[in-house]
Design a protein around this motif. Sequence first.
Motif, short mmCIF file in Angstrom:
data_model
loop_
_atom_site.label_atom_id
_atom_site.label_comp_id
_atom_site.label_asym_id
_atom_site.label_seq_id
_atom_site.Cartn_x
_atom_site.Cartn_y
_atom_site.Cartn_z
N ASP A 328 0.77 -1.23 0.06
CA ASP A 328 0.11 -0.01 0.03
C ASP A 328 1.02 1.34 0.04
O ASP A 328 0.24 2.39 0.01
N GLU A 362 -2.08 -8.74 -7.50
CA GLU A 362 -2.73 -7.76 -6.73
C GLU A 362 -1.72 -6.56 -6.27
O GLU A 362 -2.18 -5.51 -6.20
N THR A 363 -0.60 -6.97 -5.88
CA THR A 363 0.27 -5.68 -5.59
C THR A 363 0.74 -4.87 -6.85
O THR A 363 0.65 -3.88 -6.70
N LYS A 366 -2.35 -2.33 -7.29
CA LYS A 366 -2.16 -1.45 -6.21
C LYS A 366 -1.20 -0.17 -6.73
O LYS A 366 -1.52 0.66 -6.60
N SER A 370 -4.52 1.55 -7.88
CA SER A 370 -5.29 1.63 -6.68
C SER A 370 -4.69 2.51 -5.50
O SER A 370 -5.56 3.30 -4.85
N ASN A 371 -3.43 2.40 -5.22
CA ASN A 371 -2.81 3.22 -4.31
C ASN A 371 -3.22 4.91 -4.77
O ASN A 371 -3.24 5.60 -3.71
N ARG A 374 -6.83 5.69 -3.93
CA ARG A 374 -6.94 5.91 -2.51
C ARG A 374 -6.53 7.36 -2.10
O ARG A 374 -7.10 8.10 -1.61
#
Length: 395
Positions: A328, A362-363, A366, A370-371, A374
């Motif tokens: 994240d 997934e990483t 992100k 997606s990071n 967010r």
Amino acid sequence: MSIRLLKSKEDSGFPLKRRRSFRILFHMKSVLVQCARPWLLVALITVLFLVCVCPARSQTNNYEFNDSHFHLTNNIQEGPNIHEFLNMMGTKAGRVAIFGVPLQQQWSYRTDGDRAPTYYLHSDAPLYYYSFTDALIAMAYRSLTKEQQARFDPMITGFNPTDMYAADHIRRVLETFPGVFTGIGEFVVHKEFVAAKIPGEVASLRNPALDRVLDFAAEVGLIVILHNDIDIPFASAVTKRDTEPAYLNEIKALFKRHLNTTIIWAHTGLGRVVAPATNHLALIEAILRDPDFRNVYTDLSWDEVAKYVVATPEATKQWADLIQRYPDRFLFGTDSAAPTDQSKYLKVFYQYDPLWRALDPETSRKVRLSNYERLFDEARHRVRAWESTHIPAIP
Ligand SMILES: [Zn+2]
């Protein structure tokens, strides 16, 4: 890919899904009349929530990446116009944190004659803070449609971080262009050759003027992109020994003084001639592991940094392992400056290909997508809220 094509792609998104969700809602109503069981009600509400809300949140799922670090202009304030740049983003880049370059390279006739420099390394003439860059970025943003604007997070960069009035410049930009900016940066404190080329007081991590800027960013909710080399240029060659990086302790102290400011430390402190020490990843991990630095993120950007990450399969694996332990905390950025075509703009993204392949899906998602969503969504939301209470409405 033309802007028209992109627009029709966006147009086909929400309204169609919303219409579909209304049909589903109507259908559900008749089902609910027949079945009064609470668990079924909960399940149906969940389905409705997913249909109605999720499309708005996964807005960039169809793109390869969001770009947390992009300069629309170069050191002499030239670059593509924002509409040309939208074409370069095409179907690859969903959203972009966009800014100019706050340090203008002077064309000194006495130094360079007819050889007009366009980059900070092209000349021994000085750099100076060019605050008009923020107005250029704001006006470029305002020339876009609402749908196009949603793909950009403009950033304020045109301030001198040694000036106690720097925070006042940032406030003035927000007041002049409300509804535009999401954060500040990329701005520079210590950077090879750049810091020494700026006349006047040398920027420092210990300067209260910088604290004032970061305090104001926390108050407003502005996300911060800070470039600060972790070490002096050519450190191991200059010092002839493995010493602690010159600016590591100072930047950690700065981060700790500003726990309520969301800071993206650009390039993990690396640069063109600031190579990673053998323990660089351990130093970064010590920061990411420590709850005292929970406000700190870092970006993987710049071809000059990608060269270290993809230097060998072993290096790539070590970076991938670290990123997967803190998925994240890393964002991808191109650090492209004033690209002239799409292939130049996408070059750094593809340069990181070995890393994308080394990360689990997934990483990778992100870091690439997606990071960004967010962090920049939260900053956007907070800045708009601050503006609504601190900037008087125009009658
Ligand atoms: Zn940088």
